[in-house]
Design a protein around this motif. Sequence first.
Motif, PDB file in Angstrom:
ATOM      1  N   ARG A 156      -5.842  -2.981  -2.589  1.00 55.37           N
ATOM      2  CA  ARG A 156      -4.579  -2.286  -2.856  1.00 55.37           C
ATOM      3  C   ARG A 156      -3.460  -3.272  -3.128  1.00 55.37           C
ATOM      4  O   ARG A 156      -2.592  -3.037  -3.977  1.00 55.37           O
ATOM      5  CB  ARG A 156      -4.225  -1.351  -1.690  1.00 55.37           C
TER       6      ARG A 156
ATOM      7  N   SER B 227       0.824  -1.216   0.000  1.00 53.61           N
ATOM      8  CA  SER B 227       0.000   0.000   0.000  1.00 53.61           C
ATOM      9  C   SER B 227       0.855   1.263   0.000  1.00 53.61           C
ATOM     10  O   SER B 227       0.501   2.275  -0.606  1.00 53.61           O
ATOM     11  CB  SER B 227      -0.933   0.009   1.212  1.00 53.61           C
TER      12      SER B 227
ATOM     13  N   ALA C  63      -7.590  -2.782   1.857  1.00 53.08           N
ATOM     14  CA  ALA C  63      -6.198  -3.233   1.896  1.00 53.08           C
ATOM     15  C   ALA C  63      -5.976  -4.390   0.920  1.00 53.08           C
ATOM     16  O   ALA C  63      -4.956  -4.457   0.229  1.00 53.08           O
ATOM     17  CB  ALA C  63      -5.828  -3.658   3.317  1.00 53.08           C
TER      18      ALA C  63
END
Length: 263
Positions: A156, A98, A153
């Motif tokens: 990503r 990320s 998350a």
Amino acid sequence: MQTPLLQVKHISKTYQNSKGWFRNEKVQAIKSVSFDLKRAHTLAVVGEAGSGKSTLARILAGEMAPSAGDILLHGQNLNDTNQRQRCMDIRMIPQRPSLSLNPRLRVGMQILAPLVQHRSLTRSLRQQKLYATMRDVGLLEEHADYYPNMLSASQRLRVTLARAMIVDPEVLVFDQTLSAMDITMRAQLINLLTMLQQSRGMAYIMIGHQLSMIRHLADDVMVMQQGEVIEFSPTDEIFESPASEYTQRLIYAYNELVQGPNS
């Protein structure tokens, strides 16, 4: 006999650390590391902090040059390959995916960046490649217009995976990418990587210490300590009958975690 996809031959890396005026200390981060990797196979590299794992990952991905040794892909020395081709052949997924994304750029632009940099394609072909790669990693086409903070998350992570895959690499190197994931994300990643390896034939090198995930994904395990390879065996052998004392301690700790101390 078929030539392995990737051959690493006696790779070493020595750093010069300054110890004051006119004094330098040589630190050997990696000492004559060698291994072969077949197409559509996964090698896990494990070891304690400072064992040389991440240095090896950066050398394989072309981010730094070895002090000695050779890396061959399809039997061709990568030292003889132009840097553009090298950057497409072996791609690395960073430790914290990320953080590698630019929060001010749309996802589609970031996935396309390596393709724009390393290949000459028409705008139409680039767009087709973008959407096909996004579908492969489980993203929707409309995600191309999102900014990273609009995604979960897990999404990503898929973006960074798509960015690495869009140039059709032969090898993906995961530099401790697994360490910051929760159990759900790891399970999702295992399924995704297994599917992608079967469909694309990519080889994986997984740097890290998440033994539960390594046991599911890796064909072989290489154990490093203080820059040296102390054990290299098929995954089942490593987990069932580790040879070195250090590997035995790793597996013992893993078994206690999974099965409990009284098993």
